[in-house]
Design a protein around this motif. Structure first.
Motif, PDB file in Angstrom:
ATOM      1  N   PHE A   3       0.846  -1.192   0.000  1.00  5.33           N
ATOM      2  CA  PHE A   3       0.000   0.000   0.000  1.00  5.33           C
ATOM      3  C   PHE A   3       0.881   1.241   0.000  1.00  5.33           C
ATOM      4  N   VAL A   4       0.247   2.384  -0.186  1.00  2.00           N
ATOM      5  CA  VAL A   4       0.950   3.652  -0.163  1.00  2.00           C
ATOM      6  C   VAL A   4       0.252   4.545   0.854  1.00  2.00           C
ATOM      7  N   ALA A   5       0.998   5.049   1.826  1.00  4.18           N
ATOM      8  CA  ALA A   5       0.455   6.016   2.784  1.00  4.18           C
ATOM      9  C   ALA A   5       0.753   7.413   2.255  1.00  4.18           C
ATOM     10  N   LEU A   6      -0.217   8.305   2.422  1.00  6.09           N
ATOM     11  CA  LEU A   6      -0.114   9.640   1.836  1.00  6.09           C
ATOM     12  C   LEU A   6      -0.519  10.677   2.870  1.00  6.09           C
ATOM     13  N   ASP A   7       0.135  11.852   2.838  1.00  8.78           N
ATOM     14  CA  ASP A   7      -0.229  12.953   3.716  1.00  8.78           C
ATOM     15  C   ASP A   7       0.016  14.278   3.007  1.00  8.78           C
ATOM     16  N   VAL A  23       4.672  10.757   0.769  1.00 10.98           N
ATOM     17  CA  VAL A  23       4.246   9.428   0.333  1.00 10.98           C
ATOM     18  C   VAL A  23       5.200   8.409   0.950  1.00 10.98           C
ATOM     19  N   CYS A  24       4.616   7.362   1.535  1.00 17.23           N
ATOM     20  CA  CYS A  24       5.397   6.254   2.084  1.00 17.23           C
ATOM     21  C   CYS A  24       4.946   4.983   1.387  1.00 17.23           C
ATOM     22  N   ILE A  25       5.872   4.330   0.708  1.00 14.14           N
ATOM     23  CA  ILE A  25       5.566   3.134  -0.066  1.00 14.14           C
ATOM     24  C   ILE A  25       5.867   1.891   0.778  1.00 14.14           C
ATOM     25  N   VAL A  26       4.852   1.025   0.905  1.00 15.10           N
ATOM     26  CA  VAL A  26       4.997  -0.233   1.632  1.00 15.10           C
ATOM     27  C   VAL A  26       4.887  -1.372   0.619  1.00 15.10           C
ATOM     28  N   GLU A  27       5.914  -2.219   0.577  1.00 17.86           N
ATOM     29  CA  GLU A  27       5.919  -3.393  -0.290  1.00 17.86           C
ATOM     30  C   GLU A  27       6.229  -4.620   0.562  1.00 17.86           C
ATOM     31  N   ASN A  28       5.442  -5.662   0.370  1.00 17.27           N
ATOM     32  CA  ASN A  28       5.620  -6.909   1.108  1.00 17.27           C
ATOM     33  C   ASN A  28       5.671  -6.679   2.624  1.00 17.27           C
ATOM     34  N   GLY A  29       4.836  -5.741   3.096  1.00 14.72           N
ATOM     35  CA  GLY A  29       4.743  -5.479   4.523  1.00 14.72           C
ATOM     36  C   GLY A  29       5.904  -4.711   5.117  1.00 14.72           C
ATOM     37  N   SER A  65       9.650  25.912  -5.507  1.00 15.64           N
ATOM     38  CA  SER A  65       9.195  24.527  -5.568  1.00 15.64           C
ATOM     39  C   SER A  65       8.284  24.297  -6.762  1.00 15.64           C
ATOM     40  N   PRO A  66       8.148  23.046  -7.182  1.00 13.26           N
ATOM     41  CA  PRO A  66       7.210  22.722  -8.258  1.00 13.26           C
ATOM     42  C   PRO A  66       5.766  22.854  -7.769  1.00 13.26           C
ATOM     43  N   THR A  67       4.845  22.940  -8.699  1.00 15.59           N
ATOM     44  CA  THR A  67       3.426  22.918  -8.367  1.00 15.59           C
ATOM     45  C   THR A  67       2.976  21.457  -8.231  1.00 15.59           C
ATOM     46  N   PHE A  68       1.775  21.262  -7.724  1.00 12.85           N
ATOM     47  CA  PHE A  68       1.207  19.915  -7.677  1.00 12.85           C
ATOM     48  C   PHE A  68       1.177  19.326  -9.087  1.00 12.85           C
ATOM     49  N   GLY A  69       0.814  20.155 -10.063  1.00 12.61           N
ATOM     50  CA  GLY A  69       0.772  19.694 -11.455  1.00 12.61           C
ATOM     51  C   GLY A  69       2.108  19.165 -11.938  1.00 12.61           C
ATOM     52  N   ASP A  70       3.196  19.720 -11.424  1.00 16.43           N
ATOM     53  CA  ASP A  70       4.532  19.280 -11.807  1.00 16.43           C
ATOM     54  C   ASP A  70       4.922  17.937 -11.185  1.00 16.43           C
ATOM     55  N   VAL A  71       4.408  17.637  -9.989  1.00 16.36           N
ATOM     56  CA  VAL A  71       4.822  16.409  -9.300  1.00 16.36           C
ATOM     57  C   VAL A  71       3.812  15.273  -9.436  1.00 16.36           C
ATOM     58  N   TRP A  72       2.599  15.578  -9.923  1.00 12.05           N
ATOM     59  CA  TRP A  72       1.544  14.566  -9.910  1.00 12.05           C
ATOM     60  C   TRP A  72       1.909  13.294 -10.674  1.00 12.05           C
ATOM     61  N   TYR A  73       2.543  13.398 -11.830  1.00 15.58           N
ATOM     62  CA  TYR A  73       2.824  12.197 -12.622  1.00 15.58           C
ATOM     63  C   TYR A  73       3.741  11.233 -11.869  1.00 15.58           C
ATOM     64  N   GLU A  74       4.727  11.766 -11.160  1.00 16.23           N
ATOM     65  CA  GLU A  74       5.609  10.909 -10.369  1.00 16.23           C
ATOM     66  C   GLU A  74       4.836  10.246  -9.225  1.00 16.23           C
ATOM     67  N   VAL A  75       4.013  11.023  -8.546  1.00 24.11           N
ATOM     68  CA  VAL A  75       3.216  10.497  -7.434  1.00 24.11           C
ATOM     69  C   VAL A  75       2.221   9.464  -7.940  1.00 24.11           C
ATOM     70  N   GLU A  76       1.563   9.773  -9.039  1.00 18.52           N
ATOM     71  CA  GLU A  76       0.580   8.852  -9.611  1.00 18.52           C
ATOM     72  C   GLU A  76       1.220   7.501  -9.928  1.00 18.52           C
ATOM     73  N   ASN A  77       2.430   7.523 -10.459  1.00 19.30           N
ATOM     74  CA  ASN A  77       3.131   6.266 -10.762  1.00 19.30           C
ATOM     75  C   ASN A  77       3.417   5.464  -9.500  1.00 19.30           C
ATOM     76  N   MET A  78       3.728   6.142  -8.403  1.00 18.87           N
ATOM     77  CA  MET A  78       3.975   5.447  -7.135  1.00 18.87           C
ATOM     78  C   MET A  78       2.697   4.801  -6.602  1.00 18.87           C
ATOM     79  N   MET A  79       1.579   5.447  -6.860  1.00 15.77           N
ATOM     80  CA  MET A  79       0.310   4.995  -6.305  1.00 15.77           C
ATOM     81  C   MET A  79      -0.409   3.996  -7.207  1.00 15.77           C
ATOM     82  N   TYR A  80       0.004   3.906  -8.444  1.00 21.56           N
ATOM     83  CA  TYR A  80      -0.696   3.090  -9.426  1.00 21.56           C
ATOM     84  C   TYR A  80      -0.882   1.647  -8.947  1.00 21.56           C
ATOM     85  N   GLY A  81      -2.112   1.205  -8.892  1.00 23.57           N
ATOM     86  CA  GLY A  81      -2.434  -0.165  -8.537  1.00 23.57           C
ATOM     87  C   GLY A  81      -2.370  -0.469  -7.050  1.00 23.57           C
ATOM     88  N   ASN A  82      -2.032   0.518  -6.227  1.00 23.18           N
ATOM     89  CA  ASN A  82      -1.908   0.296  -4.788  1.00 23.18           C
ATOM     90  C   ASN A  82      -3.108   0.842  -4.041  1.00 23.18           C
TER      91      ASN A  82
END
Length: 184
Positions: A3-7, A23-29, A65-82
């Motif tokens: 899963f991915v934890a987000l704040d 974003v905190c990425i959890v894989e295999n617990g 700093s970048p805008t949300f629009g600038d970072v969303w694609y990277e974040v979306e890839n981290m969250m994809y399918g999780n």
């Protein structure tokens, strides 16, 4: 278990005013990676003093700093399918929706769960289910109201809750929390 934890931290009361995302990425617990971005919100340079009092992020901290629009694609890839987990998920999901709407992005088909619900199921009758209180209960020290630290503590509390409930796989999360799992 994956899963991915987000704040989010916000600059104002506006739901599109994300000024930090963690974003905190959890894989295999196991926690694999925790990452954060300072974000220049649409309200820049205006930050509400109440919000600054909570997280300490100032306009000058995000001016380059970048805008949300600038970072969303990277974040979306981290969250994809999780599965996404957030503490007080209604807030973080409303900020995510507000940012996606503001920048004209489609909302992904993303399942999410609130870690408060996980904690309430795992530890009955606590006085408080706030992130700080749960962290103290489990001797987890962190820099509260910074997005990366909050996301990682959310992940740690969720993992401890799942362990207490004897949940070891992502599909078991869906079986046990089915009705509590919402779609973005």
């Amino acid at each position: 278990m994956d899963f991915v934890a987000l704040d989010f931290e916000t600059a104002t009361h506006e739901k599109n005013s994300a000024c930090e995302l963690g974003v905190c990425i959890v894989e295999n617990g196991q926690i694999k990676e925790t990452k954060s971005w300072l974000i220049k919100p649409p309200s820049f340079p205006y930050f509400n003093h109440h919000n600054v009092a909570v997280h300490g992020i100032m306009p000058e901290d995000v001016q380059h700093s970048p805008t949300f629009g600038d970072v969303w694609y990277e974040v979306e890839n981290m969250m994809y399918g999780n599965l996404m987990i957030a503490h007080n998920a209604s807030f973080d999901v409303s900020v995510l929706r507000g940012c996606l709407d503001h920048y004209g992005f489609f909302k992904p088909n993303l399942n999410y769960l609130c870690s408060i619900g996980v904690a309430k199921k795992a530890w009955k009758d606590l006085k408080s289910y706030g992130l700080k209180s749960l962290a103290e209960q489990h001797q987890i020290k962190f820099n509260h109201h910074r997005a990366d630290a909050d996301a990682e503590v959310c992940a740690r509390i969720s993992l401890l809750g799942f362990e207490r409930l004897m949940i070891t796989r992502t599909d078991e999360i869906k079986d046990i929390f089915g009705k509590r799992i919402k779609i973005l």
